[in-house]
Design an enzyme around this catalytic site. Structure first.
Site, PDB file in Angstrom:
ATOM      1  N   HIS A 165      -5.593  -9.673  13.427  1.00 14.71           N
ATOM      2  CA  HIS A 165      -5.650  -8.461  12.594  1.00 14.71           C
ATOM      3  C   HIS A 165      -6.410  -8.783  11.307  1.00 14.71           C
ATOM      4  O   HIS A 165      -6.151  -9.804  10.668  1.00 14.71           O
ATOM      5  CB  HIS A 165      -4.211  -8.040  12.297  1.00 14.71           C
ATOM      6  CG  HIS A 165      -4.037  -6.767  11.545  1.00 14.71           C
ATOM      7  ND1 HIS A 165      -5.003  -5.790  11.461  1.00 14.71           N
ATOM      8  CD2 HIS A 165      -2.973  -6.292  10.849  1.00 14.71           C
ATOM      9  CE1 HIS A 165      -4.522  -4.787  10.741  1.00 14.71           C
ATOM     10  NE2 HIS A 165      -3.313  -5.067  10.346  1.00 14.71           N
ATOM     11  N   ASP A 185       1.479  -6.769  13.755  1.00 15.80           N
ATOM     12  CA  ASP A 185       2.387  -5.989  12.899  1.00 15.80           C
ATOM     13  C   ASP A 185       3.529  -5.330  13.684  1.00 15.80           C
ATOM     14  O   ASP A 185       4.570  -4.995  13.103  1.00 15.80           O
ATOM     15  CB  ASP A 185       1.611  -4.884  12.167  1.00 15.80           C
ATOM     16  CG  ASP A 185       0.827  -5.412  10.972  1.00 15.80           C
ATOM     17  OD1 ASP A 185       1.232  -6.429  10.385  1.00 15.80           O
ATOM     18  OD2 ASP A 185      -0.201  -4.804  10.624  1.00 15.80           O
ATOM     19  N   HIS A 206       0.808  -1.219   0.000  1.00 15.09           N
ATOM     20  CA  HIS A 206       0.000   0.000   0.000  1.00 15.09           C
ATOM     21  C   HIS A 206       0.845   1.274   0.000  1.00 15.09           C
ATOM     22  O   HIS A 206       0.728   2.145   0.858  1.00 15.09           O
ATOM     23  CB  HIS A 206      -1.093   0.012   1.075  1.00 15.09           C
ATOM     24  CG  HIS A 206      -0.689  -0.418   2.468  1.00 15.09           C
ATOM     25  ND1 HIS A 206       0.300   0.197   3.176  1.00 15.09           N
ATOM     26  CD2 HIS A 206      -1.176  -1.377   3.274  1.00 15.09           C
ATOM     27  CE1 HIS A 206       0.405  -0.372   4.361  1.00 15.09           C
ATOM     28  NE2 HIS A 206      -0.473  -1.335   4.443  1.00 15.09           N
ATOM     29  N   ASP A 260      -3.331  -9.053   4.421  1.00 15.27           N
ATOM     30  CA  ASP A 260      -2.084  -9.825   4.385  1.00 15.27           C
ATOM     31  C   ASP A 260      -2.084 -10.907   5.464  1.00 15.27           C
ATOM     32  O   ASP A 260      -1.297 -11.854   5.399  1.00 15.27           O
ATOM     33  CB  ASP A 260      -0.843  -8.916   4.503  1.00 15.27           C
ATOM     34  CG  ASP A 260      -0.939  -7.887   5.613  1.00 15.27           C
ATOM     35  OD1 ASP A 260      -2.056  -7.495   5.984  1.00 15.27           O
ATOM     36  OD2 ASP A 260       0.117  -7.465   6.110  1.00 15.27           O
ATOM     37  N   HIS A 276       5.352 -10.022  10.436  1.00 13.43           N
ATOM     38  CA  HIS A 276       6.217  -9.897   9.256  1.00 13.43           C
ATOM     39  C   HIS A 276       7.673  -9.987   9.707  1.00 13.43           C
ATOM     40  O   HIS A 276       8.038  -9.422  10.741  1.00 13.43           O
ATOM     41  CB  HIS A 276       6.046  -8.533   8.577  1.00 13.43           C
ATOM     42  CG  HIS A 276       4.667  -8.262   8.063  1.00 13.43           C
ATOM     43  ND1 HIS A 276       4.148  -8.876   6.952  1.00 13.43           N
ATOM     44  CD2 HIS A 276       3.696  -7.437   8.510  1.00 13.43           C
ATOM     45  CE1 HIS A 276       2.920  -8.435   6.731  1.00 13.43           C
ATOM     46  NE2 HIS A 276       2.618  -7.559   7.678  1.00 13.43           N
ATOM     47  N   HIS A 330      -2.089  -1.253  14.042  1.00 19.23           N
ATOM     48  CA  HIS A 330      -2.355   0.030  13.438  1.00 19.23           C
ATOM     49  C   HIS A 330      -3.756   0.123  12.860  1.00 19.23           C
ATOM     50  O   HIS A 330      -4.065   1.107  12.163  1.00 19.23           O
ATOM     51  CB  HIS A 330      -1.313   0.325  12.341  1.00 19.23           C
ATOM     52  CG  HIS A 330      -1.395  -0.628  11.166  1.00 19.23           C
ATOM     53  ND1 HIS A 330      -1.437  -0.185   9.869  1.00 19.23           N
ATOM     54  CD2 HIS A 330      -1.488  -1.950  11.091  1.00 19.23           C
ATOM     55  CE1 HIS A 330      -1.516  -1.204   9.046  1.00 19.23           C
ATOM     56  NE2 HIS A 330      -1.540  -2.281   9.775  1.00 19.23           N
ATOM     57  N   TYR A 389      10.310   0.066   8.123  1.00 14.58           N
ATOM     58  CA  TYR A 389       8.970  -0.412   8.462  1.00 14.58           C
ATOM     59  C   TYR A 389       8.318   0.532   9.482  1.00 14.58           C
ATOM     60  O   TYR A 389       7.172   0.951   9.329  1.00 14.58           O
ATOM     61  CB  TYR A 389       9.113  -1.826   9.026  1.00 14.58           C
ATOM     62  CG  TYR A 389       7.837  -2.531   9.400  1.00 14.58           C
ATOM     63  CD1 TYR A 389       7.198  -3.382   8.506  1.00 14.58           C
ATOM     64  CD2 TYR A 389       7.281  -2.392  10.669  1.00 14.58           C
ATOM     65  CE1 TYR A 389       6.044  -4.069   8.855  1.00 14.58           C
ATOM     66  CE2 TYR A 389       6.137  -3.061  11.032  1.00 14.58           C
ATOM     67  CZ  TYR A 389       5.523  -3.904  10.119  1.00 14.58           C
ATOM     68  OH  TYR A 389       4.376  -4.568  10.490  1.00 14.58           O
ATOM     69  N   GLU A 440      -6.431  -7.057   8.482  1.00 19.75           N
ATOM     70  CA  GLU A 440      -5.866  -6.645   7.187  1.00 19.75           C
ATOM     71  C   GLU A 440      -5.538  -7.892   6.363  1.00 19.75           C
ATOM     72  O   GLU A 440      -5.126  -8.929   6.892  1.00 19.75           O
ATOM     73  CB  GLU A 440      -4.616  -5.768   7.392  1.00 19.75           C
ATOM     74  CG  GLU A 440      -4.225  -5.091   6.088  1.00 19.75           C
ATOM     75  CD  GLU A 440      -3.270  -3.907   6.241  1.00 19.75           C
ATOM     76  OE1 GLU A 440      -2.750  -3.673   7.352  1.00 19.75           O
ATOM     77  OE2 GLU A 440      -3.050  -3.213   5.216  1.00 19.75           O
TER      78      GLU A 440
END
Ligand code: FEO
Length: 399
Positions: free
Chosen positions: A82, A167, A28, A86, A228, A148, A195, A84
């Site tokens: 999370h 994250d 993104h 990914d 990650h 986040h 990051y 999101e």
């Protein structure tokens, strides 16, 4: 199933069963030049939990790694730290393949996942500090709202003193090594900073609060396993950096960033840099032809000043500079001194537009924008050097 794909044991009861994305280059808007990993974890007690899934195209890789430990249909719980994509992108397929007794998320996570996937089964909401007993292993959920996303939460595995940190404490780095202590420190430093700068900068006050909260809970943490990048078996290294970065370390450094049409704005950039350097300010010059927005933002982390330059194109800033300004605004830079400059041919709106944009970001803008008509020569370059000195004085005054 691909039999060549293995899980990696992270601690007594926890296995990494994620996927390595060697080729992703855009996250993104953040350029992930070294790829990434999507870390899912299998927690094995008498009962089994899968914490997070992976981006949808990597479903097969994750299930193959799970299968190296146990048949996927033995999973009793799927925990979503999370929403999101990914981490949740393959959730519908995982639920169909595994058929778990329950899929769990934070209250906001349940809503977000339903709004993403419109699932035909209910998800269970867990409360802050709620627990899940896996018979022999206990999971404790810690809400981390807006770190986040509103739904974000962390999962603590008490028996292994291991925090699945979502994250937080992650980095976009594809590697065959699963542990940070197997990776050169300079690479960890660079990618962890990139990051943090590109993902977490807007949330730094919340990070400080979270660090305090986790400390206040008094839970021992030997291992931090993020969503990650590598797992931290010596988490002090990254926790210390997060505390420092969140506090907004100021290095006294200046970044001069610009794009240029025919080289004139670049001449001004170099003159400004000369003025800064002459005043003893550590300075980095970044052309947007050689650096992208993620590089600039990483360099700005901890910087004390930014000077942004653009030629005027059709009464506007150059497209690359507009891109940087929009990206930077979203990241809400703090404690920065700013300055604007640019060469122009006839109308010359760009530097003023940059100064306005910096002002909207609550960056303290130094003086009037520096401009020069067409190609700057001796007088304009001298003004550039003087402008650099003026920015240096503002930096020193703020220190
Ligand atoms: Fe890695 Fe916010 O997802």
């Amino acid at each position: 199933m691909n039999g060549s794909l293995e899980a990696v044991r992270v601690s007594n009861h926890v296995y990494w069963v994620g996927a390595i994305d060697w080729n992703v280059r855009d996250f993104h808007g953040y350029s992930t030049r070294r790829g990434s990993t999507y870390n899912a974890y299998l927690v094995v007690g008498d009962r089994i939990a899968l914490v997070d899934t992976v981006k949808r195209p990597f479903l097969g890789e994750m299930l193959a790694r799970v299968s190296s430990v146990l048949p996927p249909d033995r999973i009793d719980y799927v925990v979503c730290n999370h929403a999101e994509m990914d981490h949740s992108g393959s959730l519908p397929e995982v639920l169909a393949a595994v058929g778990p007794e329950q899929a769990l998320a934070s209250k906001a996570g349940v809503s977000a996942l339903q709004e993403h996937f419109h699932l035909d089964r209910a998800l269970a909401a867990v409360s802050d500090l709620g627990t899940l007993d896996l018979s022999g292993v206990t999971l404790t959920f810690v809400e981390a709202r807006m770190l986040h996303w509103p739904d974000s939460m962390l999962t603590y595995v008490a028996e292994d003193k291991l925090l699945l940190s979502n994250d937080a404490f992650g980095m976009h780095l594809a590697s065959g090594e699963r542990f940070a202590d197997q990776i050169p420190e300079h690479l960890l430093e660079e990618e962890a900073r990139r990051y943090f700068a590109n993902i977490l900068t807007p949330f730094t006050p919340l990070i400080l609060k979270l660090l305090e909260r986790v400390k206040g809970l008094g839970i021992p943490i030997d291992t931090i396993a993020p969503s990650h990048g590598p797992v931290w078996r010596n988490p002090g290294w990254i926790v210390e950096r997060y505390a420092r970065w969140s506090a907004g370390e100021a290095t006294g450094k200046a970044v001069v960033v610009y794009d240029t049409m025919w080289g004139s704005t670049e001449k001004l950039a170099l003159a400004i840099a000369e003025g800064l350097i002459a005043e003893g300010v550590p300075t980095k010059v970044m052309s947007l032809k050689a650096n992208d927005r993620s590089d600039v933002v990483a360099e700005l982390m901890g910087a004390s000043a930014v000077a942004i330059g653009s030629p005027t194109l059709n009464n506007n800033v150059f497209p690359t500079v507009a891109d940087l300004l929009v990206y930077l605004k979203g990241l809400r830079p703090r404690k920065l001194v700013g300055a604007a400059f640019g060469s122009y041919g006839w109308s010359g709106e760009a530097p003023k537009q940059i100064a306005e944009a910096l002002g909207e970001m609550k960056v303290e803008v130094v003086g009037e924008p520096l401009t020069s008509k067409y190609v700057p020569e001796r007088e304009a370059l001298a003004r550039g050097v003087a402008f650099g000195r003026e920015i240096a004085a503002a930096v020193k005054q703020k220190a």
